[in-house]
Motif scaffolding. Structure first.
Motif, PDB file in Angstrom:
ATOM      1  N   TRP A  21       0.851  -1.190   0.000  1.00 29.29           N
ATOM      2  CA  TRP A  21       0.000   0.000   0.000  1.00 29.29           C
ATOM      3  C   TRP A  21       0.884   1.236   0.000  1.00 29.29           C
ATOM      4  O   TRP A  21       1.814   1.337   0.803  1.00 29.29           O
ATOM      5  N   THR A  22       0.585   2.184  -0.868  1.00 30.41           N
ATOM      6  CA  THR A  22       1.476   3.326  -1.031  1.00 30.41           C
ATOM      7  C   THR A  22       0.760   4.658  -0.855  1.00 30.41           C
ATOM      8  O   THR A  22      -0.444   4.764  -1.110  1.00 30.41           O
ATOM      9  N   PHE A  23       1.499   5.649  -0.397  1.00 28.10           N
ATOM     10  CA  PHE A  23       0.996   7.028  -0.312  1.00 28.10           C
ATOM     11  C   PHE A  23       2.129   7.970  -0.669  1.00 28.10           C
ATOM     12  O   PHE A  23       3.313   7.624  -0.565  1.00 28.10           O
ATOM     13  N   HIS A  24       1.767   9.187  -1.103  1.00 27.98           N
ATOM     14  CA  HIS A  24       2.742  10.216  -1.451  1.00 27.98           C
ATOM     15  C   HIS A  24       2.603  11.387  -0.489  1.00 27.98           C
ATOM     16  O   HIS A  24       1.508  11.673   0.001  1.00 27.98           O
ATOM     17  N   SER A  25       3.698  12.076  -0.230  1.00 25.90           N
ATOM     18  CA  SER A  25       3.646  13.257   0.630  1.00 25.90           C
ATOM     19  C   SER A  25       4.703  14.265   0.205  1.00 25.90           C
ATOM     20  O   SER A  25       5.888  13.919   0.099  1.00 25.90           O
ATOM     21  N   TYR A  26       4.243  15.491  -0.031  1.00 24.76           N
ATOM     22  CA  TYR A  26       5.147  16.585  -0.380  1.00 24.76           C
ATOM     23  C   TYR A  26       4.945  17.792   0.539  1.00 24.76           C
ATOM     24  O   TYR A  26       5.236  18.924   0.156  1.00 24.76           O
ATOM     25  N   GLU A  27       4.431  17.539   1.718  1.00 26.97           N
ATOM     26  CA  GLU A  27       4.232  18.647   2.654  1.00 26.97           C
ATOM     27  C   GLU A  27       5.556  19.048   3.298  1.00 26.97           C
ATOM     28  O   GLU A  27       6.401  18.183   3.557  1.00 26.97           O
ATOM     29  N   PRO A  28       5.742  20.349   3.575  1.00 25.65           N
ATOM     30  CA  PRO A  28       4.880  21.475   3.216  1.00 25.65           C
ATOM     31  C   PRO A  28       5.063  21.865   1.742  1.00 25.65           C
ATOM     32  O   PRO A  28       6.202  22.070   1.286  1.00 25.65           O
ATOM     33  N   PHE A  29       3.958  21.971   1.021  1.00 22.66           N
ATOM     34  CA  PHE A  29       3.969  22.135  -0.423  1.00 22.66           C
ATOM     35  C   PHE A  29       4.689  23.406  -0.855  1.00 22.66           C
ATOM     36  O   PHE A  29       5.379  23.427  -1.876  1.00 22.66           O
ATOM     37  N   MET A  30       4.561  24.469  -0.077  1.00 24.93           N
ATOM     38  CA  MET A  30       5.198  25.735  -0.456  1.00 24.93           C
ATOM     39  C   MET A  30       6.724  25.636  -0.370  1.00 24.93           C
ATOM     40  O   MET A  30       7.438  26.422  -0.997  1.00 24.93           O
ATOM     41  N   VAL A  31       7.211  24.661   0.381  1.00 19.10           N
ATOM     42  CA  VAL A  31       8.652  24.438   0.472  1.00 19.10           C
ATOM     43  C   VAL A  31       9.106  23.484  -0.630  1.00 19.10           C
ATOM     44  O   VAL A  31      10.035  23.771  -1.389  1.00 19.10           O
TER      45      VAL A  31
END
Length: 415
Positions: free
Chosen positions: A235-245
């Motif tokens: 099972w996979t998920f993506h994360s790019y938080e914090p997006f503004m950074v």
């Protein structure tokens, strides 16, 4: 159509409701290769010289590059494949050439001692594009059925590779809303159909599955894994938080972040006065580029997020929520932590046609923090990406960066 496809496929499968055990395929530390970087028009997709280099990154990546990744501590390469090329037409010679290109790419990676996730990497496209993107696949039952057929074709073809060496990710970042119940339920049915299509074509391969909301942690947590009923799944998920950074200066990511520059990671890498100067500089940039409501929205976004990033004792606090969300979901459904993959994260370094140049140390700080959180939770991870705007090793056209970052992650990779 989706319901009937699902029913037909489920009839072929043995569905188990017991708690999941470890998948056949294991991924701990991975990096993605790139999508095509030269993007010929669809009218050339049957040209022999175009298809001969599929996936196109093979023009720019060598055996030595993969050997370096292996030596740096990576065990897997997530290999994006552009599904639009598979949906373009039904020419059997063309399809055979594409599948042969996928095999050549897999062999290149496996020969370096690395495993491979073949990633059916759908991306959003404009409504006027000549080829299908994620939104079109989500919106059209006929196109989705064709896409499910393509997933099954690839899954069946990959049966020639050992299941412990090659896995299949059935879709990338589905754009349906995971907060709207109707869209969330529709994605659950579509995911079951894709899973069923792939599993009916290949009973052994590990399948990588994701939730809606662009493959986010919330999208994954909205799924009921018992509806899939398959132990051989990651099972996979993506994360790019914090997006503004992570997306500062990305011209394709919307009017707000496109105009941001110089934001450090972590936020406390500079003192308060320097931070205020950076925020003020970004405000000036937004005012020069936008007007009216768009300007006000961008300024509000910048100010609110800039305040939040500095208003905590933990400078990387914004990174933590997705990991907590997925961990709670996994525990609630008896899913082993090693069967969870942080499938994408990364921080932009440069942008096509602009002067963006994010300091390498900021990028390393972010990636090391994300890797630390993933490994602390017991998740595998895959950083985006080998080249391009987020590249650790190469730029857009295969040029090697002056300061490649993949080997500078070594201390994080070592136990």
């Amino acid at each position: 159509m989706i319901a009937s496809l699902r029913a037909a496929l489920i009839a072929l499968l043995t569905v188990s409701a017991v708690p999941a055990v470890a998948a056949t395929f294991e991924v701990r530390r991975s990096i993605s290769t790139d999508l095509w970087v030269e993007w010929p028009g669809a009218e050339r997709w049957n040209d022999a010289e175009v298809i001969a280099a599929f996936p196109e990154w093979r023009r720019h990546v060598s055996d030595a590059d993969f050997a370096e990744l292996k030596a740096a501590g990576f065990d897997t390469v997530r290999m994006p494949v552009e599904p639009a090329f598979l949906l373009h037409d039904a020419d059997p010679e063309r399809l055979a050439a594409i599948l042969a290109g996928i095999d050549a790419a897999i062999a290149m990676i496996v020969d370096s001692g690395l495993n491979v996730i073949v990633d059916m990497h759908t991306i959003p496209r404009g409504s006027g594009d000549a080829y299908a993107g994620t939104d079109q696949i989500m919106a059209s039952e006929a196109l989705f059925a064709r896409y499910a057929d393509a997933v099954a074709q690839v899954a069946g073809h990959l049966g020639r590779w050992p299941a412990a060496t090659v896995a299949l990710e059935v879709i990338n970042e589905p754009t349906l809303d995971c907060y709207d119940r109707g869209e969330r339920d529709r994605w659950a049915r579509m995911l079951e159909a894709l899973h069923g299509a792939a599993r009916a074509a290949n009973g052994d391969i590990t399948l990588v599955l994701t939730g809606a909301c662009w493959g986010s942690a919330d999208g994954l947590a909205a799924l009921d894994p018992d509806a899939v009923g398959d132990d051989n799944v990651i099972w996979t998920f993506h994360s790019y938080e914090p997006f503004m950074v992570t997306h500062q200066g990305a011209t394709w990511a919307g009017d707000i972040v496109a105009h941001l520059r110089d934001i450090p990671s972590p936020p406390d890498a500079i003192d308060a006065d320097a931070w205020d100067r950076i925020v003020a500089g970004n405000e000036r940039r937004i005012r020069a580029a936008l007007a009216g409501r768009a300007e006000r929205r961008a300024l509000d976004f910048l100010r609110d997020h800039a305040r939040d990033l500095r208003a905590t004792d933990d400078p990387m606090a914004a990174l933590a929520p997705p990991f907590a969300t997925v961990s709670a979901w996994a525990d609630a459904h008896d899913i082993a932590r090693e069967d969870i993959l942080l499938g994408e994260f990364g921080m932009i370094g440069r942008e096509w046609g602009t002067d963006l140049d994010v300091p390498a140390q900021y990028r390393l700080n972010y990636m090391r923090a994300m890797i630390g959180k993933a490994e602390a939770h017991g998740f595998g991870w895959s950083v985006w990406s080998f080249g391009g705007a987020f590249g650790l090793v190469q730029g857009y056209g295969g040029e090697r960066l002056d300061q490649p970052l993949h080997d500078r992650l070594i201390w994080t990779l070592m136990d």
